[in-house]
Design a protein around this motif. Structure first.
Motif, mmCIF file in Angstrom:
data_model
loop_
_atom_site.group_PDB
_atom_site.id
_atom_site.type_symbol
_atom_site.label_atom_id
_atom_site.label_comp_id
_atom_site.label_asym_id
_atom_site.label_seq_id
_atom_site.Cartn_x
_atom_site.Cartn_y
_atom_site.Cartn_z
ATOM 1 N N GLU A 182 0.859 -1.180 0.000
ATOM 2 C CA GLU A 182 0.000 0.000 0.000
ATOM 3 C C GLU A 182 0.895 1.230 0.000
ATOM 4 O OE1 GLU A 182 -3.170 2.292 2.897
ATOM 5 O OE2 GLU A 182 -2.849 0.144 3.159
ATOM 6 N N GLU A 183 0.678 2.111 -0.948
ATOM 7 C CA GLU A 183 1.466 3.329 -1.032
ATOM 8 C C GLU A 183 0.546 4.517 -0.839
ATOM 9 O OE1 GLU A 183 4.212 5.726 -4.248
ATOM 10 O OE2 GLU A 183 4.003 3.557 -4.419
ATOM 11 N N VAL A 184 0.912 5.385 0.074
ATOM 12 C CA VAL A 184 0.119 6.571 0.361
ATOM 13 C C VAL A 184 1.048 7.771 0.273
ATOM 14 C CG1 VAL A 184 -1.296 7.750 2.082
ATOM 15 C CG2 VAL A 184 -1.382 5.253 1.915
ATOM 16 N N VAL A 185 0.672 8.761 -0.511
ATOM 17 C CA VAL A 185 1.459 9.984 -0.623
ATOM 18 C C VAL A 185 0.873 11.008 0.342
ATOM 19 C CG1 VAL A 185 2.197 11.863 -2.138
ATOM 20 C CG2 VAL A 185 2.025 9.523 -3.024
ATOM 21 N N VAL A 186 1.717 11.523 1.200
ATOM 22 C CA VAL A 186 1.293 12.508 2.189
ATOM 23 C C VAL A 186 2.156 13.755 2.016
ATOM 24 C CG1 VAL A 186 1.013 12.997 4.651
ATOM 25 C CG2 VAL A 186 0.690 10.662 3.801
ATOM 26 N N TRP A 187 1.524 14.898 1.780
ATOM 27 C CA TRP A 187 2.250 16.158 1.662
ATOM 28 C C TRP A 187 2.506 16.692 3.054
ATOM 29 C CZ3 TRP A 187 4.263 17.271 -2.886
ATOM 30 C CH2 TRP A 187 3.694 16.674 -4.011
ATOM 31 N N ILE A 188 3.730 17.032 3.337
ATOM 32 C CA ILE A 188 4.126 17.440 4.683
ATOM 33 C C ILE A 188 4.750 18.827 4.618
ATOM 34 C CG2 ILE A 188 5.586 16.860 6.658
ATOM 35 C CD1 ILE A 188 5.534 13.955 5.538
ATOM 36 N N GLU A 189 4.328 19.687 5.529
ATOM 37 C CA GLU A 189 4.896 21.027 5.634
ATOM 38 C C GLU A 189 6.303 20.943 6.211
ATOM 39 O OE1 GLU A 189 3.594 24.122 4.881
ATOM 40 O OE2 GLU A 189 1.902 23.077 3.954
ATOM 41 N N MET A 190 7.145 21.862 5.789
ATOM 42 C CA MET A 190 8.466 21.957 6.397
ATOM 43 C C MET A 190 8.312 22.562 7.789
ATOM 44 S SD MET A 190 11.180 23.171 3.474
ATOM 45 C CE MET A 190 10.225 24.441 2.673
ATOM 46 N N THR A 191 9.217 22.206 8.673
ATOM 47 C CA THR A 191 9.231 22.819 9.994
ATOM 48 C C THR A 191 9.786 24.237 9.862
ATOM 49 O OG1 THR A 191 11.480 22.079 10.495
ATOM 50 C CG2 THR A 191 9.665 20.575 11.108
ATOM 51 N N PRO A 192 9.582 25.084 10.869
ATOM 52 C CA PRO A 192 10.182 26.423 10.810
ATOM 53 C C PRO A 192 11.698 26.373 10.607
ATOM 54 C CG PRO A 192 8.543 26.342 12.552
ATOM 55 C CD PRO A 192 8.699 24.931 12.038
#
Length: 154
Positions: free
Chosen positions: A2-12
């Protein structure tokens, strides 16, 4: 699989270093002719990719993070915190892995950067997770043994 693409914000922290790397070489992007500067632009893009993965993948940033915390009078990061809170991807991974482990799941993590694999390996060891690492330096006999250990249901 199972492949799930998750967009993640950069940390400060990541955004700070991303902006610093970009601004240092913005001149390359503003030039009208890219022919002569193409290698430098590729290097810039590679550094930006490394920051997006984890700031510690770039030379000198670990020392800079520690110095900035000291200057601000903040407590130094623990080893685990330095690896987790400075990268959006690691923040998510630090939340996901305990849940996946509790469900008895096995996890494969891929990276195009050996530096990122080094960061991941350090993190997994500090958190006490068992791991098998395969990269271009893994000998074929060792590679197969690692695959067999990973595939073992126990």
């Amino acid at each position: 699989k199972e492949e799930v693409v998750v967009w993640i914000e950069m940390t400060p922290t990541q955004r700070t270093y991303y902006k610093a790397v970009l601004e240092k070489r913005i001149d390359l992007l503003l030039q009208k002719s890219y022919g002569k500067t193409a290698p430098a632009i590729r290097n810039l893009c590679m550094e930006l990719r490394k920051v997006c993965n984890h700031p510690l993948c770039c030379d000198g940033i670990e020392d800079n993070i520690k110095a900035r915390r000291a200057e601000a009078g903040s407590e130094p990061y623990s080893q685990v915190d330095l690896l987790t809170v400075t990268s959006g991807k690691m923040v998510l991974l630090d939340k996901l892995l305990p849940k996946l482990r509790a469900d008895g799941k096995k996890v494969l993590i891929f990276s195009q950067f050996k530096l990122q694999l080094n960061v991941l390996e350090d993190y997994l060891v500090l958190r006490g997770y068992p791991l098998e690492r395969l990269d271009g330096d893994t000998k074929s006999a060792d590679r197969q043994q690692a695959i067999d250990r990973f595939n073992n249901p126990d």
